[in-house]
Design a protein around this motif. Structure first.
Motif, mmCIF file in Angstrom:
data_model
loop_
_atom_site.group_PDB
_atom_site.id
_atom_site.type_symbol
_atom_site.label_atom_id
_atom_site.label_comp_id
_atom_site.label_asym_id
_atom_site.label_seq_id
_atom_site.Cartn_x
_atom_site.Cartn_y
_atom_site.Cartn_z
ATOM 1 N N LEU A 370 0.850 -1.249 -0.074
ATOM 2 C CA LEU A 370 0.027 -0.076 0.067
ATOM 3 C C LEU A 370 0.844 1.216 -0.097
ATOM 4 C CD1 LEU A 370 -2.783 1.227 0.432
ATOM 5 C CD2 LEU A 370 -2.787 1.228 2.529
ATOM 6 N N LEU A 371 0.604 2.044 -0.966
ATOM 7 C CA LEU A 371 1.563 3.358 -0.926
ATOM 8 C C LEU A 371 0.636 4.649 -0.936
ATOM 9 C CD1 LEU A 371 2.491 1.129 -2.928
ATOM 10 C CD2 LEU A 371 4.563 2.731 -3.393
ATOM 11 N N ARG A 372 1.295 5.515 -0.577
ATOM 12 C CA ARG A 372 0.456 6.954 -0.866
ATOM 13 C C ARG A 372 1.345 7.802 -1.309
ATOM 14 N NH1 ARG A 372 -0.453 9.724 5.170
ATOM 15 N NH2 ARG A 372 -0.864 11.482 3.786
ATOM 16 N N VAL A 373 0.620 8.761 -2.081
ATOM 17 C CA VAL A 373 1.247 10.061 -2.546
ATOM 18 C C VAL A 373 0.460 11.376 -2.617
ATOM 19 C CG1 VAL A 373 0.301 9.504 -4.976
ATOM 20 C CG2 VAL A 373 2.548 10.608 -4.946
ATOM 21 N N SER A 374 1.118 12.507 -2.592
ATOM 22 C CA SER A 374 0.267 13.624 -2.461
ATOM 23 C C SER A 374 -0.532 14.010 -3.716
ATOM 24 C CB SER A 374 1.003 14.981 -1.883
ATOM 25 O OG SER A 374 1.983 15.225 -2.864
ATOM 26 N N GLY A 375 -1.426 14.680 -3.901
ATOM 27 C CA GLY A 375 -2.059 15.027 -5.055
ATOM 28 C C GLY A 375 -1.139 15.971 -6.017
ATOM 29 N N ALA A 376 -0.226 16.757 -5.216
ATOM 30 C CA ALA A 376 0.626 17.438 -5.888
ATOM 31 C C ALA A 376 1.721 16.757 -6.832
ATOM 32 C CB ALA A 376 1.084 18.503 -4.796
ATOM 33 N N THR A 377 2.411 15.757 -5.743
ATOM 34 C CA THR A 377 3.211 14.884 -6.635
ATOM 35 C C THR A 377 2.565 13.966 -7.530
ATOM 36 O OG1 THR A 377 4.368 14.884 -4.573
ATOM 37 C CG2 THR A 377 4.952 13.075 -6.099
ATOM 38 N N PHE A 378 1.426 13.513 -7.710
ATOM 39 C CA PHE A 378 0.607 12.924 -8.405
ATOM 40 C C PHE A 378 0.568 13.641 -9.812
ATOM 41 C CE2 PHE A 378 -2.879 11.840 -11.098
ATOM 42 C CZ PHE A 378 -3.107 10.384 -11.020
ATOM 43 N N LEU A 379 0.408 14.983 -9.712
ATOM 44 C CA LEU A 379 0.125 15.975 -10.773
ATOM 45 C C LEU A 379 1.376 16.066 -11.632
ATOM 46 C CD1 LEU A 379 -2.781 18.229 -9.383
ATOM 47 C CD2 LEU A 379 -2.943 16.513 -11.026
ATOM 48 N N GLU A 380 2.572 15.844 -10.827
ATOM 49 C CA GLU A 380 3.777 16.180 -11.604
ATOM 50 C C GLU A 380 3.845 15.157 -12.572
ATOM 51 O OE1 GLU A 380 6.762 15.945 -8.589
ATOM 52 O OE2 GLU A 380 6.193 17.819 -7.651
#
Lengths: 528, 528
Positions: A370-380
Motif C-alpha cells: 500500500l502506497l500513498r502520494v500527495s495530489g501535488a506529486t501525482f500531478l507532476e
C-alpha cells in the motif's frame, strides 16, 4: 515427457516431433510440470482458421436451439467434472479449490454458459427492428467467421478462451471459437476442451465449433489476427500483447475487443471517511487483498482529501496490509512486476505505508503493498502513478483539497470501474457532483458505496470502458445478452420475400417471446 | 479575393494573413471560384478541440430537449434558406437544383435533423437496461468529447459534416461536432454552419456545439484523429484518406466509423432475366446512371450466368449506356478516375460494351461506361475487377454456370449492399439459397427485386457493412435512432443512489414513453 495434442477440427492432433513446446509451472512450489504443450505451427493455425470458417458458415444457418443444447451440455459436463477441474486448475494457478474455484468460479462459468444457452434460444441479442411501411427488417447476425478468444491468466474458468464469457458469447451468437489456452493453465484448458468437444458431438454441431491451441509465435498470432478467415477477437490480457493484436486486427477493420489495463479509481470523500474511516479501510483492504489482488477490477488507485479521518483510514489500511500474508500468484512474473511497480512508484515520489509479510515459502509469492502520494506529486507525473499494480497493491492519492482532487480526476486514464464512497448525510454530494462528470466518462461502471471487485453476470452489467480498459466503449464483456452483440453484424433485409426472411424477422414471432422493435414499439406480438 | 472564416467556438474567425488557402471549382464550367478558404493551422485545430471538448462535457449534462430544440430550429433554418442553399450547392457541385437538391436532398436532410431531434427527446437510443434485483442500471451515454465529422463530396446536404446524417446522430446523442467541410463545397458548408450556429444560439447551447473548418494538412488531420480531446470520428470519403484516419484513431482505441468503398453487387439470376431481361436492363441502367452514378450504393458489379436472356439484358443495358449523355461530376478527378478504371478493367480482361456520349462541353464531365467480363477471367484476379468505378460505371460478370458464379461470389469483398433479382416462379430459389449465405455476410443490406440506390431514413435501415464498406459491422450510418448508438459509451450504474441516477434510469419513466428493458422485458412503465 508427454506432449499434449491440440484440438483441431474435431481431432486431438499430436504435434510434429519437431514442434517447439513449453511447460507451465506450479505456482505453489515453483516447480515445472512434466507435461509439455506444443507451439502451433503456421500449418496448424491455417487448419484452425479453415475449419473454423467452414463451421461458422454452417453455424450461422443452424437452429439456435442446437447451439443452446451444446452450451447446456457443456455446462453440465463441467459440473460433472468439477472436482477434477478444480484440482487441475488449483495445481496450475495456485488459486484455492475452496471456495474460489469449486464454489465461485466454476458455478459462475456454468451459469454463464447456461445463460448463453438461453440467450441463443431466445434470440433477443439480435435486436430485430422492423419498419412495416417500408418493408425493412434488420437485426444482428453472426459474422459467419470464427472468433478467436484469448483468455487471461487470472480466471482459468470464467474467462478461459475455451469456457469463459467471451467463449459463451461468441458461441451463443452463432460462431465457432478458436480458443487459445493461457499458457499458465494449459492442462485445465485441455480438459475443458475435451468436455466441450463431447458436448459439440452430443449436440450435433460441426466438429470445428470448438478448437484449442496453446501458443503460437507472435508473428503467427498477428497473422491470425489480420487473417480474412477470422471474424473477430476477444482478448483479455497484457497491454503490450493486446496492443499488437489490436493493431493487426484494426488494419483490416476486424472487430476486436480488449481488456488490457485498469486501475479502478475509488474515491473516499471526506464525509464518508468522517463517518466510518476504520470500517471503510477494512472494506477496502479486504477487496484489494482478495484473491491476492488478481482481479481486473482490483481497487488500485484511491482518491482522498487530506484530513484526520483520511489519516485514520490510511493507518488502518496500512495495518491491514502489514498484517497480510504473502499470497501465491498465478505466474512467476507477477510478484516481480509488483515489486518493480513499488520501486517505480517510490522513485516517482510515492511512499510505502503498508507492506505484507515477506515471502519465505517457495512458489510465486507476492508481498502486498500500500502506497500513498500527495495530489501535488501525482500531478507532476499522472501517467507514472497510474501504472497498474496487478495483484495486492494500491496507491492512495491524498489531495490537499477538493480543487486538487478534481485536477487529479481530470488526469485519470480509462478504467473498467470508478467508485465513490460518500457521506450518508449528503455532505459529500457537491463534491460528488463535481467529480462524477469528470470521472464517469472514463469508466464502464460507476459504483456508489461499494468496492468494484464483484462483477455480477447481469444483463445490466458493464465490464468494459474506453480503451485500453476496454476495446470499444459501446460494449461489455460481461452480461448476457449484451456481450453477444459484440460479435454481431447488423444486416437489413430490404424488400426480401417473406419466405426468405430469417425466422426472427418474419411476421410471425418465432418463439412468441422474442422482443422485437416493430414500428417504434418493442413487442412480443406477431405482425398483422 | 475573399478568404472565408472558420467557425471556432462561436466566432467566425478570419484566418491569419499568412494562412494557406484553397478555392473550389465550378463543375459545370471548370472555372475556379473567386472565393478562398483557409487551411486550418495547428493552433486552430487545437482551439476546435479545446472548445469542442468543453462544449461536449456541457452537452452531456444538458437536457436533451434543448438539443432537440436546436436540431428542429436548424432544420427550419435550412428550410427557410432552401432556395439559396440549393443554388449555392448547385454552383459548387453541379448537382441539379430540381429535383435533386431542392426536392430530394434538402428535404431528406431536414427530415433527418427532425428525426434526430425527436430521437434526442425520446432517449430510446440509450437502450436503458435495468436489473432491479441487483440494482444495476446501464445505458448508452455520450462520450463527453466532440465528434469529428468528415463528409463526402457527393451529398452537400444529406451527408455534409455540418448537416448530414453523422452530424445529426452525433448532436442528438449529446456531442459537439467539429465539422470538416468537403473542399468541393465549402461555400454551401459555410452557409449551413451560419444557419446551424443561429440555431445553437436560439436553443441556448454552448457556442462550440457546432464548429466548422475546411481543410487541414494530412499531418494535422492525423494528429486530430488520435488526439485524446476528440471522442469519435464519422468519415465518408476516399479509401486512401480514410485508412490513414482510421489507423490514427485505432492506435488510441477511438471509435471511428467509415464508409470508404463499395461495389454493391447485384445478381440477376437466370429465371429473372428469362422473365423480363429488357425491363431489368432498363431498371439497372436507370439506377446506375442516376445522379451521374455518384452514390455509394451505385450498382457497380453485376452477377449473371451466360445465356440468351443475359445477352438480351446486356444488349439493352449497353444501348442505354451508349445513349446516356455525359454527366457533370462533382470534382475534376472523378471523370479521370472513371476513365482510368475503364482502362484498368480492360487491361485486366474486361470488355467495354456500352459507353455514353463523349463530353464536348466544358466542366467535369464523365462518359458512362458498361463493361463485361467472364467469370473465369474475374476469378483470375478478383481484386482487380472489384475496383470501384465511382460514377456511372458498372461491370457485368458473366459466369459460365452456377458453380462459377458461386466461386465469383466467394471472392467478393465487403459492400454496403447486395441485391438479388430472381424469378417470380421460384425457379431461381435454389441458386438464391446457395448464393445468399456466401454474399450476405459481406454486406449491410440484402435486397430482393430492387436496386440498392435508394437509402430510406428508417429505424430498420442499415447503411454499413464490414470494412472497408463500413467501419464496424455492428453499426449503421443511416437510420435513427440506430445511427446515434455509434457514439454511445455503455455505462453501468452499480448501486448508485436513486437521486443520482440519470433520469432515464430512475424508477419513474421520465417521459412515460421511453422504452426500457427492465428485468428482461421491454416496457414504457415505471419501476414498482
Amino acid at each position: 515427457m508427454t506432449v499434449h495434442p491440440m484440438l483441431i477440427a474435431g481431432t486431438w492432433q499430436a504435434p510434429a516431433a519437431t514442434a517447439a513446446t513449453f511447460s507451465s509451472r506450479n505456482p505453489n512450489t515453483g516447480e515445472t510440470f512434466p507435461d509439455a504443450y506444443p507451439v502451433a505451427t503456421a500449418a496448424e493455425i491455417d487448419a484452425l482458421l479453415d475449419t473454423g470458417l467452414a463451421a461458422s458458415i454452417a453455424l450461422a444457418a443452424t437452429d439456435p436451439a442446437k447451439i443452446g443444447d451444446f452450451l447446456d451440455a457443456y455446462a453440465e459436463g463441467i459440473t460433472a467434472a468439477a472436482d477434477e477441474l478444480a484440482a487441475l486448475a488449483h495445481a496450475e494457478t495456485g488459486l484455492p479449490v475452496e471456495p474460489r474455484l469449486a464454489k465461485v468460479e466454476i458455478p459462475r462459468t456454468t451459469g454463464q454458459l447456461k445463460q448463453a444457452a438461453a440467450a441463443a434460444r431466445a434470440g433477443d441479442w439480435r435486436m430485430p427492428v422492423i419498419d412495416t411501411a417500408n418493408n425493412l427488417r434488420s437485426q444482428l447476425e453472426p459474422l459467419a467467421k470464427p472468433v478467436l478468444v484469448i483468455g487471461p491468466n487470472n480466471f482459468p474458468f470464467a474467462f478461459n478462451g475455451i469456457a469463459g464469457g467471451d467463449f459463451a458469447a461468441a458461441i451463443a451468437s452463432g460462431h465457432a471459437v478458436i480458443a487459445k489456452a493461457h499458457p499458465a493453465h494449459p492442462g485445465t484448458s485441455q480438459r475443458l476442451a475435451e468436455i466441450a468437444f463431447a458436448a459439440v458431438q452430443s449436440a450435433g454441431l460441426p466438429a470445428a465449433t470448438v478448437q484449442l491451441y496453446y501458443r503460437s509465435s507472435h508473428e503467427e498470432g498477428h497473422r491470425m489476427a489480420s487473417d480474412p478467415r477470422l471474424g473477430a477477437i476477444g482478448f483479455t490480457g497484457s497491454e503490450g500483447a493486446g496492443r499488437k493484436i489490436k493493431a493487426a486486427a484494426d488494419a483490416v477493420g476486424k472487430p476486436a475487443y480488449f481488456e488490457l489495463s485498469s486501475v479502478n479509481p475509488v474515491a473516499f470523500l471526506p464525509g464518508a471517511l468522517a463517518e466510518k474511516a476504520t470500517e471503510l479501510a477494512t472494506e477496502f483492504s479486504g477487496s484489494c487483498l482478495l484473491g491476492v489482488g488478481q482481479f481486473c477490477t482490483n481497487p488500485g488507485l484511491l482518491l482522498t482529501i487530506a484530513g484526520d479521518a483520511t489519516e485514520t483510514f490510511l493507518a488502518t489500511a496500512a495495518e491491514n496490509f502489514n498484517a497480510a500474508p504473502s499470497g501465491v500468484m498465478l505466474v512467476p512474473s507477477l510478484p516481480t512486476e509488483l515489486d518493480e511497480a513499488v520501486v517505480a512508484l517510490t522513485a516517482a515520489g510515492a511512499e510505502v505505508i503498508g507492506r505484507g509479510t515477506q515471502p519465505k515459502e517457495p512458489g510465486f509469492r507476492a508481498q502486498p503493498a500500500l502506497l500513498r502520494v500527495s495530489g501535488a506529486t501525482f500531478l507532476e507525473n499522472p501517467a507514472a502513478f497510474q501504472r497498474e499494480m496487478f495483484g495486492p497493491g494500491s496507491l492512495v492519492v491524498v489531495a490537499a483539497d477538493a480543487d486538487e482532487l478534481a485536477a487529479v480526476a481530470a488526469h485519470l486514464d480509462s478504467s473498467l470501474t470508478a467508485a465513490f464512497y460518500t457521506a450518508s448525510d449528503g455532505s459529500d454530494d457537491a463534491l460528488y457532483d463535481r467529480l462524477v462528470p469528470i470521472i464517469a466518462p472514463k469508466a464502464g461502471r460507476l459504483l456508489n458505496d461499494k468496492m468494484p471487485t464483484g462483477v455480477a453476470v447481469s444483463p445490466a452489467m458493464v465490464h468494459g470502458g474506453p480503451f485500453p480498459a476496454g476495446g470499444h466503449p459501446g460494449f461489455t464483456a460481461v452480461g448476457i445478452p449484451a456481450s453477444l452483440r459484440r460479435f454481431g453484424a447488423l444486416r437489413c433485409y430490404d424488400n426480401v420475400r417473406p419466405n426468405r426472411l430469417p425466422a426472427t424477422l418474419q411476421d410471425k414471432n418465432p418463439t412468441g417471446t422474442l422482443w422485437r422493435c416493430i414500428d417504434g414499439s418493442w413487442t412480443q406480438a406477431d405482425i398483422g
